[in-house]
Design an enzyme around this catalytic site. Structure first.
Site, PDB file in Angstrom:
ATOM      1  N   GLY A 193       0.775  -1.246   0.000  1.00 40.83           N
ATOM      2  CA  GLY A 193       0.000   0.000   0.000  1.00 40.83           C
ATOM      3  C   GLY A 193       0.802   1.289   0.000  1.00 40.83           C
ATOM      4  O   GLY A 193       0.403   2.275  -0.618  1.00 40.83           O
ATOM      5  N   GLU A 226       4.020   4.574   5.979  1.00 35.19           N
ATOM      6  CA  GLU A 226       2.828   3.723   5.871  1.00 35.19           C
ATOM      7  C   GLU A 226       1.696   4.501   5.222  1.00 35.19           C
ATOM      8  O   GLU A 226       1.562   5.702   5.428  1.00 35.19           O
ATOM      9  CB  GLU A 226       2.373   3.268   7.266  1.00 35.19           C
ATOM     10  CG  GLU A 226       2.743   1.838   7.603  1.00 35.19           C
ATOM     11  CD  GLU A 226       1.982   0.780   6.792  1.00 35.19           C
ATOM     12  OE1 GLU A 226       1.476   1.079   5.696  1.00 35.19           O
ATOM     13  OE2 GLU A 226       1.919  -0.355   7.281  1.00 35.19           O
ATOM     14  N   ASP A 227       0.899   3.811   4.455  1.00 36.59           N
ATOM     15  CA  ASP A 227      -0.247   4.478   3.826  1.00 36.59           C
ATOM     16  C   ASP A 227      -1.353   4.715   4.842  1.00 36.59           C
ATOM     17  O   ASP A 227      -1.901   5.809   4.924  1.00 36.59           O
ATOM     18  CB  ASP A 227      -0.770   3.677   2.620  1.00 36.59           C
ATOM     19  CG  ASP A 227      -0.966   2.197   2.943  1.00 36.59           C
ATOM     20  OD1 ASP A 227      -0.503   1.749   4.009  1.00 36.59           O
ATOM     21  OD2 ASP A 227      -1.583   1.487   2.129  1.00 36.59           O
ATOM     22  N   ASP A 287      -4.435   1.582  11.040  1.00 38.31           N
ATOM     23  CA  ASP A 287      -5.776   1.173  11.462  1.00 38.31           C
ATOM     24  C   ASP A 287      -5.660   0.795  12.937  1.00 38.31           C
ATOM     25  O   ASP A 287      -5.713   1.652  13.818  1.00 38.31           O
ATOM     26  CB  ASP A 287      -6.180   0.003  10.557  1.00 38.31           C
ATOM     27  CG  ASP A 287      -7.649  -0.304  10.589  1.00 38.31           C
ATOM     28  OD1 ASP A 287      -8.256  -0.061  11.632  1.00 38.31           O
ATOM     29  OD2 ASP A 287      -8.194  -0.809   9.590  1.00 38.31           O
ATOM     30  N   LYS A 292      -6.848   6.009  10.601  1.00 40.38           N
ATOM     31  CA  LYS A 292      -8.289   5.756  10.637  1.00 40.38           C
ATOM     32  C   LYS A 292      -8.843   6.087  12.020  1.00 40.38           C
ATOM     33  O   LYS A 292      -8.296   5.628  13.026  1.00 40.38           O
ATOM     34  CB  LYS A 292      -8.550   4.288  10.308  1.00 40.38           C
ATOM     35  CG  LYS A 292      -9.788   4.087   9.499  1.00 40.38           C
ATOM     36  CD  LYS A 292      -9.902   2.664   9.011  1.00 40.38           C
ATOM     37  CE  LYS A 292     -10.450   2.664   7.602  1.00 40.38           C
ATOM     38  NZ  LYS A 292     -10.891   1.352   7.165  1.00 40.38           N
ATOM     39  N   PHE A 299     -14.714   1.914   4.337  1.00 43.13           N
ATOM     40  CA  PHE A 299     -13.886   1.147   3.410  1.00 43.13           C
ATOM     41  C   PHE A 299     -13.322   2.118   2.390  1.00 43.13           C
ATOM     42  O   PHE A 299     -14.009   2.513   1.461  1.00 43.13           O
ATOM     43  CB  PHE A 299     -14.700   0.051   2.731  1.00 43.13           C
ATOM     44  CG  PHE A 299     -13.838  -1.085   2.266  1.00 43.13           C
ATOM     45  CD1 PHE A 299     -12.653  -0.842   1.579  1.00 43.13           C
ATOM     46  CD2 PHE A 299     -14.188  -2.395   2.542  1.00 43.13           C
ATOM     47  CE1 PHE A 299     -11.837  -1.884   1.173  1.00 43.13           C
ATOM     48  CE2 PHE A 299     -13.379  -3.446   2.134  1.00 43.13           C
ATOM     49  CZ  PHE A 299     -12.201  -3.182   1.443  1.00 43.13           C
ATOM     50  N   ARG A 322      -5.724   0.635  -6.256  1.00 48.96           N
ATOM     51  CA  ARG A 322      -4.522   1.312  -5.749  1.00 48.96           C
ATOM     52  C   ARG A 322      -4.137   2.479  -6.656  1.00 48.96           C
ATOM     53  O   ARG A 322      -3.484   3.421  -6.221  1.00 48.96           O
ATOM     54  CB  ARG A 322      -3.339   0.336  -5.686  1.00 48.96           C
ATOM     55  CG  ARG A 322      -3.511  -0.800  -4.684  1.00 48.96           C
ATOM     56  CD  ARG A 322      -2.177  -1.468  -4.441  1.00 48.96           C
ATOM     57  NE  ARG A 322      -2.274  -2.801  -3.875  1.00 48.96           N
ATOM     58  CZ  ARG A 322      -2.317  -3.074  -2.568  1.00 48.96           C
ATOM     59  NH1 ARG A 322      -2.310  -2.101  -1.698  1.00 48.96           N
ATOM     60  NH2 ARG A 322      -2.387  -4.316  -2.142  1.00 48.96           N
TER      61      ARG A 322
HETATM   62  C1  PRP Z   1      -2.650  -2.191   5.376  1.00 48.99           C
HETATM   63  C2  PRP Z   1      -1.752  -0.974   5.552  1.00 48.99           C
HETATM   64  C3  PRP Z   1      -0.986  -1.302   6.797  1.00 48.99           C
HETATM   65  C4  PRP Z   1      -1.957  -2.139   7.597  1.00 48.99           C
HETATM   66  C5  PRP Z   1      -2.582  -1.276   8.639  1.00 48.99           C
HETATM   67  O1  PRP Z   1      -1.934  -3.159   4.700  1.00 48.99           O
HETATM   68  O2  PRP Z   1      -0.904  -0.768   4.449  1.00 48.99           O
HETATM   69  O3  PRP Z   1       0.189  -2.014   6.531  1.00 48.99           O
HETATM   70  O4  PRP Z   1      -2.965  -2.614   6.706  1.00 48.99           O
HETATM   71  O5  PRP Z   1      -3.407  -2.021   9.466  1.00 48.99           O
HETATM   72  P1  PRP Z   1      -3.192  -2.084  11.050  1.00 48.99           P
HETATM   73  O6  PRP Z   1      -2.821  -0.700  11.524  1.00 48.99           O
HETATM   74  O7  PRP Z   1      -4.554  -2.498  11.552  1.00 48.99           O
HETATM   75  O8  PRP Z   1      -2.145  -3.101  11.345  1.00 48.99           O
HETATM   76  P2  PRP Z   1      -2.596  -4.472   4.091  1.00 48.99           P
HETATM   77  O9  PRP Z   1      -2.465  -5.607   5.051  1.00 48.99           O
HETATM   78  O10 PRP Z   1      -3.999  -4.152   3.611  1.00 48.99           O
HETATM   79  O11 PRP Z   1      -1.635  -4.788   2.853  1.00 48.99           O
HETATM   80  P3  PRP Z   1      -1.283  -3.861   1.584  1.00 48.99           P
HETATM   81  O12 PRP Z   1      -0.362  -2.770   2.066  1.00 48.99           O
HETATM   82  O13 PRP Z   1      -0.587  -4.811   0.662  1.00 48.99           O
HETATM   83  O14 PRP Z   1      -2.569  -3.315   1.018  1.00 48.99           O
END
Ligand code: PRP
Length: 183
Positions: A47, A102-103, A106, A134, A156, A169
């Site tokens: 991401g 980080e993108d 959460d 978030k 979402f 993306r």
């Molecule tokens: C997303 C995002 C973070 C993580 C955040 O990645 O890029 O790495 O989730 O979630 P958290 O704070 O609850 O741990 P994802 O697992 O969707 O993979 P991606 O980056 O390949 O989309």
């Protein structure tokens, strides 16, 4: 003609201009804080690749970048906090000033795990730059990023690197996905 990506979007929450302003501000802050520190940005794939590419170009001090790919263990147990390293860094980080890009944050569990993992390699410092955090009512993320781009609602959301089933993306803005796309 096939389906256009935009047709899956209910509403735009961050326009391209909003994103430019956010990333520009973050780049300026980091440039102020890291003059003469030659930071190493660590982009967490997948991401974060879009955000990291923009952030680096908003940073005006010397820096370098490396990539890590992680994935949560198992299907649907996202945010369990246990992540598998799919691709590790190629760079030795001992003594370096590391900034994890980080993108989206959460639960914060992915980052919390990564910070522990990278700290054990004895970097000079370790910081987190999160494009979006978030807002989940009643819940606080496991970590507090040093640089926060913006806050987003608990919906979402896709675009600007964020996916739904690996798609969306490439949207240049951030939007809320129409429920009919994922239900
Ligand atoms: C997303 C995002 C973070 C993580 C955040 O990645 O890029 O790495 O989730 O979630 P958290 O704070 O609850 O741990 P994802 O697992 O969707 O993979 P991606 O980056 O390949 O989309």
């Amino acid at each position: 003609m096939g389906l256009l990506l935009h047709e899956g979007i209910e509403s735009v929450i961050l326009s391209e201009e909003d994103i430019r302003n956010i990333v520009c501000r973050m780049g300026a802050q980091i440039s102020d804080d890291y003059a003469d520190k030659n930071p190493l940005f660590v982009a967490v794939l997948r991401g974060a690749f879009v955000f990291t590419a923009d952030l680096l170009r908003a940073v005006t001090v010397p820096c370098s970048v490396d990539f890590m790919a992680v994935s949560s263990y198992g299907d649907g147990v996202k945010s369990s906090g246990v992540v598998r390293i799919v691709k590790d860094l190629d760079t030795k980080i001992e003594g370096r000033h590391v900034i994890i890009a980080e993108d989206i944050l959460d639960s914060g569990l992915t980052l919390s795990y990564l910070i522990d993992l990278l700290s054990a390699r004895r970097p000079a410092s370790i910081a987190v730059a999160a494009f979006a955090v978030k807002d989940i009512p009643g819940k606080k993320p496991a970590i507090k990023p040093d640089y926060v781009g913006t806050h987003v609602p608990n919906e979402f959301i896709v675009g600007y690197g964020l996916d739904y089933a690996e798609e969306y993306r490439n949207l240049p803005f951030v939007g809320i996905l129409k429920p009919e796309v994922y239900s």
